[in-house]
Design an enzyme around this catalytic site. Structure first.
Site, PDB file in Angstrom:
ATOM      1  N   ASP A   1       6.301  -4.004  -1.490  1.00  0.00           N
ATOM      2  CA  ASP A   1       5.282  -3.847  -2.428  1.00  0.00           C
ATOM      3  C   ASP A   1       5.242  -2.519  -2.810  1.00  0.00           C
ATOM      4  OD1 ASP A   1       4.265  -6.455  -2.116  1.00  0.00           O
ATOM      5  OD2 ASP A   1       2.820  -5.838  -0.645  1.00  0.00           O
ATOM      6  N   THR A   2       4.695  -2.141  -3.948  1.00  0.00           N
ATOM      7  CA  THR A   2       4.585  -0.808  -4.671  1.00  0.00           C
ATOM      8  C   THR A   2       3.955   0.002  -3.816  1.00  0.00           C
ATOM      9  OG1 THR A   2       4.929  -1.911  -7.080  1.00  0.00           O
ATOM     10  CG2 THR A   2       4.121   0.249  -6.885  1.00  0.00           C
TER      11      THR A   2
END
Length: 220
Positions: A42-43
């Site tokens: 995930d970012t």
């Protein structure tokens, strides 16, 4: 031998090479031709991301039938109880699916690089660290698991995927390894499938030693 790249993905970097209007991409960290992510992170998560130039190796790493265990160091809000840890270990009903059993233990605060931007704390609420090992990788799974049991995640760092560990690799830096697919469990089957119909790695729009902290074990 195949090329496997271990990258310490910084917070805020999106797992793609093509340009993004809001986030820096993998291109800001690595500029090697013909490599692609083997899985995602995930970012707003940090840590180990694997990339490779070999489609069969990429498939082997990402294939659910041979899902490699993923180890996360998770900073949570609150004081984890034995019941909450037991719930994480047993499997959490997230509505759309029930997570598989996980391995969970308490950690002393690990020695990590500062996050940019810093984690936002509530002074009135304690924070603690857990090590969580899962054998699957659904979207935002670890964050959803901890939130479900009442322990919202403040920071999430992936430190290992299968036999590969982040160790002392700094954020934004990478290390290149030579890997023989046949040496991995299921590797020979992956090689056979690759010979039958070779397909390039799934593109994301680009052509082209940290020490483990001392653990505080859960009381029986």
């Amino acid at each position: 031998m195949s090329q496997l790249i271990l990258l310490n993905k910084p917070y805020g970097v999106i797992c793609q090479f093509s340009e993004h209007p809001k986030h820096p991409t993998l291109k800001s960290c690595i500029d090697l031709p013909g490599v692609y992510p083997a899985g995602r992170l995930d970012t707003d998560s940090e840590g180990l991301l694997l990339l490779t130039d070999d489609g069969a190796l990429q498939h082997r790493i990402a294939d659910p039938r041979w899902k490699l265990p993923k180890t996360y160091w998770v900073q949570v809000e609150g004081e984890p109880s034995d019941a909450q840890l037991a719930a994480l270990e047993a499997g959490v009903d997230l509505g759309d699916f029930v997570t598989k059993p996980a391995t969970v233990r308490r950690l002393n605060p690990p020695s990590l690089w500062p996050r940019n931007p810093p984690v936002r704390f509530r002074k009135s609420v304690p924070d603690n660290w857990l090590e969580i090992v899962i054998s699957e990788g659904k979207n935002r799974q670890v964050r959803r698991m901890t939130a479900k049991v009442g322990l919202p995640t403040l920071r999430l760092v992936r430190v290992a995927i299968g036999p590969w560990r982040l160790e002392d690799l700094p954020p934004g830096e990478h290390r290149v390894l030579a890997v023989d697919l046949a040496d991995l469990p299921g590797g020979r089957q992956a090689m056979t499938r690759a010979k039958v119909g070779r397909t390039p790695p799934r593109s994301s729009g680009h052509r082209q030693t940290m020490s483990s902290p001392t653990s505080r074990r859960r009381k029986p």
